[in-house]
Scaffold this motif. Sequence first.
Motif, PDB file in Angstrom:
ATOM      1  N   PRO A 291       0.529  -1.415   0.183  1.00 50.06           N
ATOM      2  CA  PRO A 291      -0.212  -0.210  -0.216  1.00 50.06           C
ATOM      3  C   PRO A 291       0.778   1.196  -0.022  1.00 50.06           C
ATOM      4  O   PRO A 291       0.390   2.522  -0.418  1.00 50.06           O
ATOM      5  CB  PRO A 291      -0.681  -0.009   1.369  1.00 50.06           C
ATOM      6  CG  PRO A 291       0.054  -1.005   2.317  1.00 50.06           C
ATOM      7  CD  PRO A 291       0.578  -2.106   1.179  1.00 50.06           C
TER       8      PRO A 291
ATOM      9  N   GLN B 121      -0.935   6.695   2.433  1.00 51.41           N
ATOM     10  CA  GLN B 121      -2.320   6.034   2.813  1.00 51.41           C
ATOM     11  C   GLN B 121      -2.506   6.613   4.227  1.00 51.41           C
ATOM     12  O   GLN B 121      -1.731   6.622   5.131  1.00 51.41           O
ATOM     13  CB  GLN B 121      -2.273   4.693   2.724  1.00 51.41           C
ATOM     14  CG  GLN B 121      -3.586   3.906   3.018  1.00 51.41           C
ATOM     15  CD  GLN B 121      -3.728   2.518   2.953  1.00 51.41           C
ATOM     16  OE1 GLN B 121      -4.831   2.141   2.654  1.00 51.41           O
ATOM     17  NE2 GLN B 121      -2.631   1.894   3.017  1.00 51.41           N
TER      18      GLN B 121
ATOM     19  N   GLU C 236      -8.951  -3.334   2.352  1.00 54.63           N
ATOM     20  CA  GLU C 236      -7.832  -2.470   2.035  1.00 54.63           C
ATOM     21  C   GLU C 236      -6.609  -3.426   1.592  1.00 54.63           C
ATOM     22  O   GLU C 236      -6.553  -4.497   1.873  1.00 54.63           O
ATOM     23  CB  GLU C 236      -7.325  -2.055   3.590  1.00 54.63           C
ATOM     24  CG  GLU C 236      -8.181  -1.097   4.141  1.00 54.63           C
ATOM     25  CD  GLU C 236      -8.112  -0.539   5.618  1.00 54.63           C
ATOM     26  OE1 GLU C 236      -6.859   0.168   5.694  1.00 54.63           O
ATOM     27  OE2 GLU C 236      -8.666  -0.827   6.544  1.00 54.63           O
TER      28      GLU C 236
ATOM     29  N   LEU D 218      -7.379   1.870  -1.119  1.00 52.54           N
ATOM     30  CA  LEU D 218      -6.444   2.568  -0.582  1.00 52.54           C
ATOM     31  C   LEU D 218      -7.278   3.881  -0.058  1.00 52.54           C
ATOM     32  O   LEU D 218      -7.973   4.490  -0.794  1.00 52.54           O
ATOM     33  CB  LEU D 218      -5.349   3.046  -1.439  1.00 52.54           C
ATOM     34  CG  LEU D 218      -4.643   2.062  -2.097  1.00 52.54           C
ATOM     35  CD1 LEU D 218      -3.619   2.530  -3.257  1.00 52.54           C
ATOM     36  CD2 LEU D 218      -3.591   1.273  -0.992  1.00 52.54           C
TER      37      LEU D 218
ATOM     38  N   PHE E  62      -7.297   7.983   1.279  1.00 53.47           N
ATOM     39  CA  PHE E  62      -6.112   9.001   1.562  1.00 53.47           C
ATOM     40  C   PHE E  62      -7.156  10.324   2.052  1.00 53.47           C
ATOM     41  O   PHE E  62      -8.164  10.267   1.614  1.00 53.47           O
ATOM     42  CB  PHE E  62      -5.616   9.467   0.011  1.00 53.47           C
ATOM     43  CG  PHE E  62      -4.824   8.485  -0.509  1.00 53.47           C
ATOM     44  CD1 PHE E  62      -3.350   8.245  -0.090  1.00 53.47           C
ATOM     45  CD2 PHE E  62      -5.372   7.603  -1.617  1.00 53.47           C
ATOM     46  CE1 PHE E  62      -2.534   7.336  -1.042  1.00 53.47           C
ATOM     47  CE2 PHE E  62      -4.577   6.764  -2.227  1.00 53.47           C
ATOM     48  CZ  PHE E  62      -3.253   6.439  -1.785  1.00 53.47           C
TER      49      PHE E  62
END
Length: 249
Positions: free
Chosen positions: A182, A197, A206, A222, A224
């Motif tokens: 990730p 992230q 995830e 992901l 943000f």
Amino acid sequence: METNNSHIVLASQLSKSGLVIAGFVLGAIALATSFLPIINNFSAVLAVVGLVLALAGTVACVKGRKSGKGLSVAGVVVNVIAFIVVLATQSMYGSAIDDALSGTSVASQPAADQPATTAPASDDAADDSQAAAAGNSITLKNGLVLTVDGVVTGLQNYDGKPITQVTVTYQNNGTSQASFNPYDWKAEDAQGAQRSQAFYTDGENELDSGTLAAGGTVSGNLYFEGDVVKVLYENAFIGRGSDVSWDIV
């Protein structure tokens, strides 16, 4: 004469006990540092030396020349585990480095049911950099295909801050294994700030980290913080700058 012999035997026992302790301590240090890149080369050496010392102590215990058999056996086990962890992590790091150094190909391939247009790379981007629209796939030179499948906006975190969900897919069309992580990904806002992230309380499916065999596929979400206008990919272990990006406005 008998007293001198007793001193010799006692000194021999103390020396062998020291080997057992040294073997266990070296194994513990090797195991503690076996996950660290570059440093774990030294960890492998410590594990080998520690294993030899621990085996010598175990042999001495079996022959009845000293006590501490449990510690000597523990030293053998710890050193073996440390060496195995070093081999496993170095294989993972090696695969990650190969991915990063392979760069990207000169063309992207569109995902199904998505427009095939691809945004051109900027003039100041690296020669192997590439930009695409969300929904399009970009193929790295090692055969790893990266896709930004979709974007969900309007999410809200526990503290009230806005969250953007980005779904990505790795497909390994190469001939060797490739890593996924990730932290390969960053998001950029309208002001040009790039972030890794974020933690999202309601996150699901995830993306985690691991290794993808040739022909394998893995997808995940992901998350943000804030509003996102671009998603960028770079190898997490190398961090030499974003090789590819997707415009998601």
